[in-house]
Design a protein around this motif. Structure first.
Motif, PDB file in Angstrom:
ATOM      1  N   ALA A  33      95.278  65.212  28.200  1.00 31.29           N
ATOM      2  CA  ALA A  33      93.822  65.082  28.116  1.00 31.29           C
ATOM      3  C   ALA A  33      93.159  65.506  29.424  1.00 31.29           C
ATOM      4  O   ALA A  33      92.140  66.212  29.416  1.00 31.29           O
ATOM      5  N   GLY A  34      93.722  65.099  30.558  1.00 33.44           N
ATOM      6  CA  GLY A  34      93.138  65.438  31.853  1.00 33.44           C
ATOM      7  C   GLY A  34      93.164  66.917  32.141  1.00 33.44           C
ATOM      8  O   GLY A  34      92.187  67.488  32.629  1.00 33.44           O
ATOM      9  N   ALA A  35      94.285  67.577  31.838  1.00 33.73           N
ATOM     10  CA  ALA A  35      94.409  69.006  32.101  1.00 33.73           C
ATOM     11  C   ALA A  35      93.433  69.821  31.260  1.00 33.73           C
ATOM     12  O   ALA A  35      92.764  70.734  31.760  1.00 33.73           O
ATOM     13  N   LEU A  36      93.333  69.497  29.983  1.00 37.45           N
ATOM     14  CA  LEU A  36      92.441  70.239  29.090  1.00 37.45           C
ATOM     15  C   LEU A  36      90.980  70.050  29.496  1.00 37.45           C
ATOM     16  O   LEU A  36      90.216  71.020  29.590  1.00 37.45           O
ATOM     17  N   ALA A  37      90.585  68.806  29.751  1.00 43.33           N
ATOM     18  CA  ALA A  37      89.199  68.527  30.123  1.00 43.33           C
ATOM     19  C   ALA A  37      88.835  69.185  31.453  1.00 43.33           C
ATOM     20  O   ALA A  37      87.722  69.690  31.634  1.00 43.33           O
ATOM     21  N   ALA A  38      89.782  69.214  32.402  1.00 45.63           N
ATOM     22  CA  ALA A  38      89.527  69.824  33.711  1.00 45.63           C
ATOM     23  C   ALA A  38      89.309  71.326  33.593  1.00 45.63           C
ATOM     24  O   ALA A  38      88.406  71.890  34.224  1.00 45.63           O
ATOM     25  N   ALA A  39      90.122  71.990  32.775  1.00 46.39           N
ATOM     26  CA  ALA A  39      90.001  73.437  32.611  1.00 46.39           C
ATOM     27  C   ALA A  39      88.650  73.814  32.014  1.00 46.39           C
ATOM     28  O   ALA A  39      88.012  74.788  32.441  1.00 46.39           O
ATOM     29  N   MET A  87      85.044  79.763  38.709  1.00 46.71           N
ATOM     30  CA  MET A  87      86.353  79.150  38.436  1.00 46.71           C
ATOM     31  C   MET A  87      87.104  78.823  39.725  1.00 46.71           C
ATOM     32  O   MET A  87      88.296  78.539  39.689  1.00 46.71           O
ATOM     33  N   ARG A  88      86.394  78.857  40.856  1.00 49.48           N
ATOM     34  CA  ARG A  88      87.054  78.531  42.119  1.00 49.48           C
ATOM     35  C   ARG A  88      87.604  77.113  42.078  1.00 49.48           C
ATOM     36  O   ARG A  88      86.924  76.176  41.671  1.00 49.48           O
ATOM     37  N   GLY A  89      88.834  76.990  42.506  1.00 50.17           N
ATOM     38  CA  GLY A  89      89.451  75.673  42.571  1.00 50.17           C
ATOM     39  C   GLY A  89      89.971  75.146  41.248  1.00 50.17           C
ATOM     40  O   GLY A  89      90.309  73.961  41.144  1.00 50.17           O
ATOM     41  N   TRP A  90      90.087  76.005  40.218  1.00 49.48           N
ATOM     42  CA  TRP A  90      90.528  75.495  38.915  1.00 49.48           C
ATOM     43  C   TRP A  90      91.988  75.037  38.946  1.00 49.48           C
ATOM     44  O   TRP A  90      92.357  74.089  38.242  1.00 49.48           O
ATOM     45  N   VAL A  91      92.801  75.686  39.782  1.00 53.15           N
ATOM     46  CA  VAL A  91      94.218  75.286  39.847  1.00 53.15           C
ATOM     47  C   VAL A  91      94.365  73.878  40.426  1.00 53.15           C
ATOM     48  O   VAL A  91      94.973  73.006  39.792  1.00 53.15           O
ATOM     49  N   PRO A  92      93.820  73.602  41.632  1.00 51.70           N
ATOM     50  CA  PRO A  92      93.949  72.226  42.132  1.00 51.70           C
ATOM     51  C   PRO A  92      93.204  71.214  41.267  1.00 51.70           C
ATOM     52  O   PRO A  92      93.598  70.048  41.205  1.00 51.70           O
ATOM     53  N   ARG A  93      92.136  71.654  40.589  1.00 47.64           N
ATOM     54  CA  ARG A  93      91.419  70.727  39.704  1.00 47.64           C
ATOM     55  C   ARG A  93      92.310  70.279  38.554  1.00 47.64           C
ATOM     56  O   ARG A  93      92.372  69.095  38.214  1.00 47.64           O
ATOM     57  N   MET A  94      93.045  71.230  37.953  1.00 52.27           N
ATOM     58  CA  MET A  94      93.970  70.859  36.884  1.00 52.27           C
ATOM     59  C   MET A  94      95.156  70.074  37.435  1.00 52.27           C
ATOM     60  O   MET A  94      95.628  69.117  36.813  1.00 52.27           O
ATOM     61  N   LEU A  95      95.630  70.487  38.622  1.00 50.16           N
ATOM     62  CA  LEU A  95      96.739  69.769  39.247  1.00 50.16           C
ATOM     63  C   LEU A  95      96.343  68.347  39.619  1.00 50.16           C
ATOM     64  O   LEU A  95      97.188  67.459  39.705  1.00 50.16           O
ATOM     65  N   PHE A  96      95.043  68.146  39.843  1.00 45.33           N
ATOM     66  CA  PHE A  96      94.552  66.794  40.133  1.00 45.33           C
ATOM     67  C   PHE A  96      94.439  65.970  38.860  1.00 45.33           C
ATOM     68  O   PHE A  96      94.957  64.859  38.775  1.00 45.33           O
ATOM     69  N   HIS A  97      93.753  66.519  37.862  1.00 46.48           N
ATOM     70  CA  HIS A  97      93.384  65.703  36.702  1.00 46.48           C
ATOM     71  C   HIS A  97      94.544  65.412  35.752  1.00 46.48           C
ATOM     72  O   HIS A  97      94.538  64.358  35.094  1.00 46.48           O
ATOM     73  N   ALA A  98      95.518  66.297  35.644  1.00 45.15           N
ATOM     74  CA  ALA A  98      96.636  66.018  34.733  1.00 45.15           C
ATOM     75  C   ALA A  98      97.430  64.789  35.191  1.00 45.15           C
ATOM     76  O   ALA A  98      97.523  63.800  34.454  1.00 45.15           O
ATOM     77  N   PRO A  99      97.995  64.794  36.420  1.00 46.79           N
ATOM     78  CA  PRO A  99      98.703  63.582  36.860  1.00 46.79           C
ATOM     79  C   PRO A  99      97.767  62.403  37.107  1.00 46.79           C
ATOM     80  O   PRO A  99      98.152  61.256  36.892  1.00 46.79           O
ATOM     81  N   ALA A 100      96.531  62.680  37.555  1.00 51.58           N
ATOM     82  CA  ALA A 100      95.594  61.580  37.813  1.00 51.58           C
ATOM     83  C   ALA A 100      95.293  60.831  36.529  1.00 51.58           C
ATOM     84  O   ALA A 100      95.249  59.600  36.511  1.00 51.58           O
TER      85      ALA A 100
END
Length: 301
Positions: A221-227, A272-285
């Motif tokens: 859920a976190g990864a999808l919503a973040a993207a 889309m700047r920062g989308w990688v760390p944003r997904m890396l943050f929200h999935a485990p978070a």
């Protein structure tokens, strides 16, 4: 074997204050654990177009911070998040559970009820978190002129006025409403699906399995919503960091105006700047947050 067709209880039978405590603990653990990744995201999103943003990778950003600021640079601003995350998540989860109890009364598996409850929760919690989020992001910037949380709050009040703390509130709500709707609907659907395919076992095995399910569903859920919501997160960062450390001072807080400015300077890629760390943050978070939240609720039971 868990019966996937059996509807889960509409409400968990806990008191309002118990949801608040569970949410507060979950939110604090989530943000403290993932704070370095959030710092990387902020640095990548707040860079001005004068710097070649397209060439800045996650590894380069991490290397630069560690080299010139040490590991402490990854945690600058964590005190502000610590002050805001607990109360905000207490509001977030308690409002979600209360709304879900009302809206899902006729259909406990309704994704619409889960999504609507999530939207209500985020509007309320963002009102609590946004001021500390502004302070946190300004402290995370490279060469931040603020000495700490108190100094940042004082200088913003004196130099920009109280309204500066909420300059990004509208954007935050517009971003987090779809984020939370996607997040909660995906989480509830993924949780039911995973519980349906899980096998039975002893009580201890079922408890461990349940925590894995909550973590996995939260991560998806976190990864999808973040993207989906990254462009609005870039707008939020620009609004919160404007005029600090070389970030452009904006003439308007309109989302469309800020989007137009970013497109003009950086193209669509700038959104889309920062989308990688944003997904890396929200999935485990999200995995940490949901599993902690459900564990605390189980403790209260």
């Amino acid at each position: 074997m868990v019966d996937a067709s059996a509807p889960p209880p509409v409400h968990d039978g806990l008191e309002f204050w118990q949801f608040m405590i569970a949410g507060s603990i979950a939110g604090s653990v989530e943000h403290m654990a993932m704070f370095p990744v959030d710092t990387l995201k902020t640095r990548m999103q707040a860079i001005t177009s004068a710097t070649k943003t397209s060439s800045l990778t996650l590894r380069q950003s991490l290397g630069s911070i560690v080299k010139f600021e040490g590991l402490g640079g990854l945690y600058r601003g964590i005190a502000a998040m610590g002050l805001g995350a607990g109360p905000a998540h207490a509001v977030y989860f308690s409002v979600y559970e209360s709304c879900k109890k009302i809206l899902a009364a006729g259909n406990p598996n309704s994704p619409i009820a889960h999504a609507a409850s999530g939207v209500c929760a985020t509007v309320a919690s963002d009102a609590v978190l946004t001021p500390m989020d502004v302070v946190k992001q300004r402290l995370q910037l490279k060469g931040s002129p603020y000495k700490g949380v108190c100094d940042c709050v004082k200088r913003i009040m004196v130099e920009e006025g109280f309204g500066a703390f909420y300059a990004s509130y509208r954007t935050t709500v517009v971003m987090n409403a779809p984020f939370t709707a996607v997040h909660f609907a995906t989480y509830e659907a993924a949780k039911r699906g995973l519980m349906g395919v899980s096998g039975g076992g002893g009580e201890e095995e079922e408890e461990e399995e349940s925590l894995v399910v909550h973590a996995a569903a939260g991560g998806v859920a976190g990864a999808l919503a973040a993207a989906v919501t990254t462009p609005l997160d870039v707008v939020k960062t620009q609004l919160q960091c404007q005029g600090v450390c070389g970030c452009d001072r904006l003439s308007s807080s309109s989302i469309l105006d800020v989007v137009g400015m970013i497109k003009k300077k950086d193209g669509y890629g700038g959104l889309m700047r920062g989308w990688v760390p944003r997904m890396l943050f929200h999935a485990p978070a999200a995995a940490i947050c949901w599993s902690t939240y459900e564990a605390v609720k189980s403790f209260f039971h």
